[in-house]
Design a protein around this motif. Structure first.
Motif, PDB file in Angstrom:
ATOM      1  N   TRP A 177     -10.463 -18.135  -6.755  1.00 46.57           N
ATOM      2  CA  TRP A 177      -9.035 -18.263  -7.024  1.00 46.57           C
ATOM      3  C   TRP A 177      -8.696 -17.826  -8.452  1.00 46.57           C
ATOM      4  O   TRP A 177      -7.617 -17.279  -8.689  1.00 46.57           O
ATOM      5  CB  TRP A 177      -8.545 -19.690  -6.780  1.00 46.57           C
ATOM      6  CG  TRP A 177      -7.054 -19.700  -6.605  1.00 46.57           C
ATOM      7  CD1 TRP A 177      -6.115 -20.090  -7.502  1.00 46.57           C
ATOM      8  CD2 TRP A 177      -6.349 -19.240  -5.460  1.00 46.57           C
ATOM      9  NE1 TRP A 177      -4.858 -19.921  -6.992  1.00 46.57           N
ATOM     10  CE2 TRP A 177      -4.964 -19.392  -5.730  1.00 46.57           C
ATOM     11  CE3 TRP A 177      -6.746 -18.730  -4.223  1.00 46.57           C
ATOM     12  CZ2 TRP A 177      -3.986 -19.044  -4.824  1.00 46.57           C
ATOM     13  CZ3 TRP A 177      -5.756 -18.385  -3.306  1.00 46.57           C
ATOM     14  CH2 TRP A 177      -4.398 -18.533  -3.619  1.00 46.57           C
ATOM     15  N   VAL A 178      -9.633 -18.053  -9.380  1.00 50.87           N
ATOM     16  CA  VAL A 178      -9.461 -17.497 -10.727  1.00 50.87           C
ATOM     17  C   VAL A 178      -9.358 -15.975 -10.637  1.00 50.87           C
ATOM     18  O   VAL A 178      -8.514 -15.344 -11.288  1.00 50.87           O
ATOM     19  CB  VAL A 178     -10.624 -17.908 -11.649  1.00 50.87           C
ATOM     20  CG1 VAL A 178     -10.550 -17.150 -12.979  1.00 50.87           C
ATOM     21  CG2 VAL A 178     -10.608 -19.409 -11.893  1.00 50.87           C
ATOM     22  N   LEU A 179     -10.213 -15.386  -9.796  1.00 56.25           N
ATOM     23  CA  LEU A 179     -10.157 -13.941  -9.572  1.00 56.25           C
ATOM     24  C   LEU A 179      -8.800 -13.530  -8.998  1.00 56.25           C
ATOM     25  O   LEU A 179      -8.188 -12.550  -9.442  1.00 56.25           O
ATOM     26  CB  LEU A 179     -11.280 -13.516  -8.628  1.00 56.25           C
ATOM     27  CG  LEU A 179     -11.228 -12.075  -8.087  1.00 56.25           C
ATOM     28  CD1 LEU A 179     -11.386 -11.071  -9.224  1.00 56.25           C
ATOM     29  CD2 LEU A 179     -12.312 -11.858  -7.021  1.00 56.25           C
ATOM     30  N   ALA A 180      -8.323 -14.298  -8.021  1.00 56.91           N
ATOM     31  CA  ALA A 180      -7.042 -13.977  -7.394  1.00 56.91           C
ATOM     32  C   ALA A 180      -5.898 -14.053  -8.400  1.00 56.91           C
ATOM     33  O   ALA A 180      -4.965 -13.239  -8.372  1.00 56.91           O
ATOM     34  CB  ALA A 180      -6.772 -14.926  -6.223  1.00 56.91           C
ATOM     35  N   VAL A 181      -5.966 -15.021  -9.309  1.00 56.31           N
ATOM     36  CA  VAL A 181      -4.934 -15.161 -10.340  1.00 56.31           C
ATOM     37  C   VAL A 181      -4.970 -13.990 -11.306  1.00 56.31           C
ATOM     38  O   VAL A 181      -3.936 -13.412 -11.662  1.00 56.31           O
ATOM     39  CB  VAL A 181      -5.120 -16.501 -11.087  1.00 56.31           C
ATOM     40  CG1 VAL A 181      -4.361 -16.494 -12.411  1.00 56.31           C
ATOM     41  CG2 VAL A 181      -4.646 -17.660 -10.220  1.00 56.31           C
ATOM     42  N   ILE A 209      -5.428  -7.024  -3.572  1.00 58.24           N
ATOM     43  CA  ILE A 209      -5.494  -7.992  -2.476  1.00 58.24           C
ATOM     44  C   ILE A 209      -6.725  -7.720  -1.619  1.00 58.24           C
ATOM     45  O   ILE A 209      -7.442  -8.648  -1.208  1.00 58.24           O
ATOM     46  CB  ILE A 209      -4.217  -7.913  -1.619  1.00 58.24           C
ATOM     47  CG1 ILE A 209      -2.998  -8.364  -2.434  1.00 58.24           C
ATOM     48  CG2 ILE A 209      -4.359  -8.764  -0.352  1.00 58.24           C
ATOM     49  CD1 ILE A 209      -1.674  -8.205  -1.706  1.00 58.24           C
ATOM     50  N   LEU A 210      -6.989  -6.449  -1.352  1.00 57.22           N
ATOM     51  CA  LEU A 210      -8.148  -6.074  -0.543  1.00 57.22           C
ATOM     52  C   LEU A 210      -9.445  -6.518  -1.214  1.00 57.22           C
ATOM     53  O   LEU A 210     -10.358  -7.025  -0.556  1.00 57.22           O
ATOM     54  CB  LEU A 210      -8.155  -4.560  -0.323  1.00 57.22           C
ATOM     55  CG  LEU A 210      -9.317  -3.993   0.508  1.00 57.22           C
ATOM     56  CD1 LEU A 210      -9.272  -4.584   1.923  1.00 57.22           C
ATOM     57  CD2 LEU A 210      -9.236  -2.471   0.566  1.00 57.22           C
ATOM     58  N   ILE A 211      -9.523  -6.349  -2.538  1.00 55.31           N
ATOM     59  CA  ILE A 211     -10.729  -6.759  -3.265  1.00 55.31           C
ATOM     60  C   ILE A 211     -10.950  -8.257  -3.122  1.00 55.31           C
ATOM     61  O   ILE A 211     -12.055  -8.715  -2.792  1.00 55.31           O
ATOM     62  CB  ILE A 211     -10.610  -6.369  -4.758  1.00 55.31           C
ATOM     63  CG1 ILE A 211     -10.646  -4.847  -4.922  1.00 55.31           C
ATOM     64  CG2 ILE A 211     -11.739  -7.010  -5.569  1.00 55.31           C
ATOM     65  CD1 ILE A 211     -10.360  -4.393  -6.335  1.00 55.31           C
ATOM     66  N   VAL A 212      -9.903  -9.051  -3.364  1.00 55.18           N
ATOM     67  CA  VAL A 212     -10.040 -10.510  -3.298  1.00 55.18           C
ATOM     68  C   VAL A 212     -10.407 -10.958  -1.878  1.00 55.18           C
ATOM     69  O   VAL A 212     -11.309 -11.803  -1.680  1.00 55.18           O
ATOM     70  CB  VAL A 212      -8.733 -11.189  -3.757  1.00 55.18           C
ATOM     71  CG1 VAL A 212      -8.822 -12.705  -3.554  1.00 55.18           C
ATOM     72  CG2 VAL A 212      -8.461 -10.866  -5.225  1.00 55.18           C
ATOM     73  N   LEU A 213      -9.737 -10.399  -0.862  1.00 59.14           N
ATOM     74  CA  LEU A 213     -10.050 -10.773   0.521  1.00 59.14           C
ATOM     75  C   LEU A 213     -11.477 -10.380   0.892  1.00 59.14           C
ATOM     76  O   LEU A 213     -12.174 -11.112   1.616  1.00 59.14           O
ATOM     77  CB  LEU A 213      -9.046 -10.112   1.481  1.00 59.14           C
ATOM     78  CG  LEU A 213      -7.606 -10.625   1.405  1.00 59.14           C
ATOM     79  CD1 LEU A 213      -6.720  -9.868   2.392  1.00 59.14           C
ATOM     80  CD2 LEU A 213      -7.554 -12.133   1.691  1.00 59.14           C
ATOM     81  N   ALA A 214     -11.930  -9.241   0.398  1.00 61.63           N
ATOM     82  CA  ALA A 214     -13.300  -8.804   0.687  1.00 61.63           C
ATOM     83  C   ALA A 214     -14.311  -9.781   0.091  1.00 61.63           C
ATOM     84  O   ALA A 214     -15.355 -10.059   0.696  1.00 61.63           O
ATOM     85  CB  ALA A 214     -13.524  -7.395   0.136  1.00 61.63           C
TER      86      ALA A 214
END
Length: 811
Positions: free
Chosen positions: A730-734, A744-749
């Protein structure tokens, strides 16, 4: 040009001397050698720690837990390959755009690569040339007070031209600003100034910058902290196994060592330096593909920091091509057309003077006049014509061609003809035309080391020239205005002419400032530069002073130019930018060279720099978050004698999914964020609280597991891994925001990768993780959810903090 009959070396003799090691060869300094690249990427302190831990675990037969060594090795290989690829690209461009030397071979003037110059060669020197090897002047094309004028500012810092005569030495790295001549090479290669100046100017170096210094300071802190941390972790792990004696006797020390290695490896921000270097290298190649040569890769960061851009009008806002417009006769003096034709046809004529060759080249030129070459400081050139019985030649005396205000700067209102001529020149300049005046005196200049104007000068004709404004100039300047980069137009031309061109490209400047009225005090000059944008009649010394004045006021200054007189200011600027038409000396000291001379490359250049530094800041927060929680976990678990909650192989999962893999993609993605100072403080302001959130979550999981009572070690490690990965992702997503489809694709992967570890039996067994019990699973989910909320609150606080500080700076 042929002077005293020197024929120079024969080709055979030159080749023999080159083979004997008497050539001007210097190491290629445009980038690091392959060995230097390998050494910089392989032989590092952190690699030593990682591979030492890798070796220890292999020796213990725990190869599954030594997997962290493979990503470290893979990252090192990537770093070497990326930088070597960039090196080859930049070296190839450096060779294609390297300056050449002009020498006499077999009596003919030829251009050769710098390294092919040998001892005893005769350099043929012309205005604008950089002296490529230390040499002794043999002859010049004019005698008397004129001589060969050389700018040694790059060596001595003194911008006044030095007059050289026969037997005087000219040093490599200096530049010819007036006259032509030949000089015999007396020192080459490492023995000459060129070896030091050019190698230093083109050398791959870690430029002093906020980004580099911040990372270096951070790594120094980590290095100092590692030694005590290793002792704390090792003791804590031994105590968790029942104490040193029990652990050694029972063989449990092996598990303690594995835990200690995992803790220490987690503290090392291995990829931060690597990702930074790769981002620089990739940017260098990307800019090279846009015909922008980066002479020092880390200078890419300087592109993001620039907030003051000083532009030379000619060749930047205009195409640099002068076209003769018209002549306005003021007084009839015999032979003035021939004088102009001779000045325009001279080998060392500047771009403006060369425009006179076509309209006046057919007129009868003076016979063997004494030449006073053009000087950028005095703004005029001249011919001294001797008495001749032939009435058809130009009238004897001194003919002067130059800027009206400089030619008649001491005349005052003593002669109405001069007053009228200056007034007419002013009207022409206001229309945007470059205006020169031709004047004549029957007297010779006073004998002096420095050429002086003769007495009794009177105007003969006004000449106007036009420059074509670049089509892209207005759009480019609008971009800089939108990005908060202050533009100053600096030129040696009449300030009214410069202001007219500036207005044509959209700058709001009713009139330009005459640099002759500027103060010498840097503080006073800086105050003027804050409010005024267009300056004319600027001397080389004043260009340098302007750069220093802006720097003193906290600005990061970029300077563009193409003339020899721009070289010292370009060298002293935070970012020197040379045009493709620049003199050799100017290109040698510039950090950037616009190979196709297109001014519209500049927005892309600045945007590339801002992309790099913004992405490095984003990625650094990921690495620093990991370093924070690794240190915090090591201290807490070590002091409390708790078993380290992860196996090294499990940390490999979290490191790869939350930092390693996404960092490479995020570092190279588009980013339009503006540069703001305080990189390290901002990064730590987010990373430290984020790391502590992860640490508190892991402590909570450990306490909850002990309360449940029947939790196995593999379940506790699995719960800890899920907790760490869940919050860190989630830190990555932020940090991947603002939202972009690829981000978005990177985080979902990465989330999918984490799920696969639990779903695929082989991966689950290999990484020694398991499905959690109902109660423990619910608790982990609640802890991760709480961590996500805290990270979101941290992001909101961090954004408000940045916004308030930015507003304070603007105010």
């Amino acid at each position: 040009m042929m002077l005293t009959g020197n024929r120079g070396l024969t080709t055979t003799e030159a080749e023999r001397r080159f083979a004997a090691g008497q050539g001007n060869a210097t190491p290629n300094g445009s980038s690091r050698s392959l060995w230097e690249i390998l050494a910089a990427n392989v032989f590092t302190l952190f690699n030593g720690i990682v591979f030492a831990g890798f070796g220890v675990l292999l020796a213990l037969g725990r190869w599954q837990d030594a997997l962290f060594g493979l990503p470290a090795l893979f990252n090192t290989v990537i770093g070497v390959v990326q930088e070597f690829t960039a090196k080859r690209t930049l070296d190839r461009l450096a060779v294609l755009n390297a300056p050449t030397a002009r020498v006499l071979r077999d009596g003919v003037s030829v251009e050769i690569p710098l390294e092919r110059v040998v001892l005893g060669d005769f350099l043929v020197l012309r205005t604008g040339d950089q002296v490529t090897a230390d040499a002794r002047v043999v002859d010049t094309d004019h005698a008397g007070p004129s001589g060969l004028e050389v700018d040694e500012s790059l060596l001595t810092g003194e911008s006044d031209a030095i007059r050289k005569r026969a037997d005087d030495e000219v040093l490599s790295g200096s530049s010819v600003v007036g006259g032509t001549g030949t000089a015999e090479v007396i020192r080459v290669g490492a023995d000459s100034y060129a070896a030091q100046l050019t190698a230093e100017a083109r050398k791959f170096s870690l430029v002093r910058s906020e980004l580099r210094s911040s990372i270096d300071r951070l790594l120094k802190w980590v290095t100092w902290a590692l030694a005590p941390m290793i002792l704390i972790v090792a003791n804590g792990q031994m105590q968790a196994q029942g104490g040193w004696g029990v652990a050694i006797a029972s063989g449990a020390w092996r598990e303690a060592v594995v835990g200690a290695v995992a803790a220490v490896i987690a503290m090392v921000p291995l990829g931060l330096v690597l990702v930074t270097s790769i981002a620089f290298a990739v940017s260098g190649v990307a800019l090279a593909q846009r015909q922008v040569l980066i002479q020092e890769l880390p200078a890419v960061e300087g592109l993001a920091r620039v907030d003051a851009l000083c532009l030379d009008k000619t060749g930047t806002l205009t195409t640099g091509e002068m076209v003769f417009d018209r002549v306005i006769g003021l007084r009839n003096v015999d032979g003035w057309e021939g004088v102009l034709g001779h000045m325009g046809s001279a080998p060392d004529a500047n771009g403006t003077a060369r425009c006179l060759a076509e309209p006046f080249g057919e007129a009868q030129a003076p016979v063997d006049p004494e030449i006073i070459p053009f000087d950028s400081a005095r703004k005029w050139s001249g011919l001294v014509v001797a008495e001749c019985p032939d009435d058809t030649v130009p009238a004897p005396g001194t003919w002067v061609l130059g800027a009206p205000e400089f030619v008649f700067h001491d005349s005052g209102d003593s002669d109405q003809r001069i007053t009228d001529a200056l007034a007419e020149a002013g009207h022409l300049a206001e229309s945007g035309a470059r205006t020169l005046i031709l004047a004549h005196s029957t007297e010779r200049p006073a004998a002096s080391e420095r050429a002086e104007l003769p007495a009794a000068l009177l105007p003969v004709a006004l000449l106007t020239f036009r420059e074509q404004v670049r089509d892209d100039a207005a759009q480019t300047l609008r971009y800089f205005a939108e990005q908060g980069v202050g533009v100053r137009v600096i030129s040696g031309d009449d300030p009214r002419t410069v202001a007219a061109v500036a207005r044509a490209v959209g700058l709001d400047c009713p009139e330009g400032r005459d640099a002759r009225t500027l103060p010498e005090d840097l503080d006073e000059l800086g105050e003027i530069l804050e409010h005024e944008r267009v300056f004319g009649r600027v001397t080389p010394r004043q260009k340098l002073a302007m750069v220093h004045a802006l720097q003193r006021r906290g600005h990061v200054v970029a300077m563009t130019g193409d003339g020899v007189n721009d070289a010292l200011a370009i060298k002293e600027a935070d970012l020197g930018i040379a045009m493709d038409t620049a003199a050799q000396a100017t290109k040698a000291v510039a950090r950037l060279v616009l190979l196709d001379g297109r001014f519209d490359r500049m927005p892309g250049v600045v945007a590339e720099g801002r992309r790099v530094i913004a992405n490095i800041e984003r990625v650094s927060m990921l690495f620093l978050t990991k370093t924070t929680y690794a240190f915090a976990i090591a201290v807490v678990f070590g002091l409390l004698a708790w078993s380290f909650p992860f196996l090294p192989r499990q940390l490999s999962i979290t490191d790869g999914l939350t930092i390693g893999i996404p960092a490479f993609f995020l570092a190279l993605m588009p980013n339009t964020a503006r540069y703001r100072s305080g990189f390290l403080k901002r990064s730590l302001a987010f990373a430290i609280p984020a790391g502590l959130i992860v640490t508190l979550a892991l402590i909570a999981v450990h306490i909850a597991a002990s309360q449940l009572g029947d939790v196995s070690e593999i379940e506790l490690q699995s719960a800890s891994t899920l907790t760490l990965a869940g919050i860190a992702l989630w830190v990555l997503a932020v940090l991947a925001r603002p939202i972009h489809p690829f981000r978005i694709l990177i985080v979902l992967a990465m989330y999918a990768g984490l799920a696969l570890v639990w779903i695929v039996p082989f991966l689950r067994d290999f990484f020694q993780v398991t499905w959690l019990s109902h109660d423990l699973g619910l608790f982990v989910l609640s802890i991760v959810a709480g961590g996500v909320v805290l990270v979101e609150l941290l992001r909101a606080w961090h954004l408000r903090r940045i916004s308030s500080r930015s507003e304070a700076v603007l105010q």
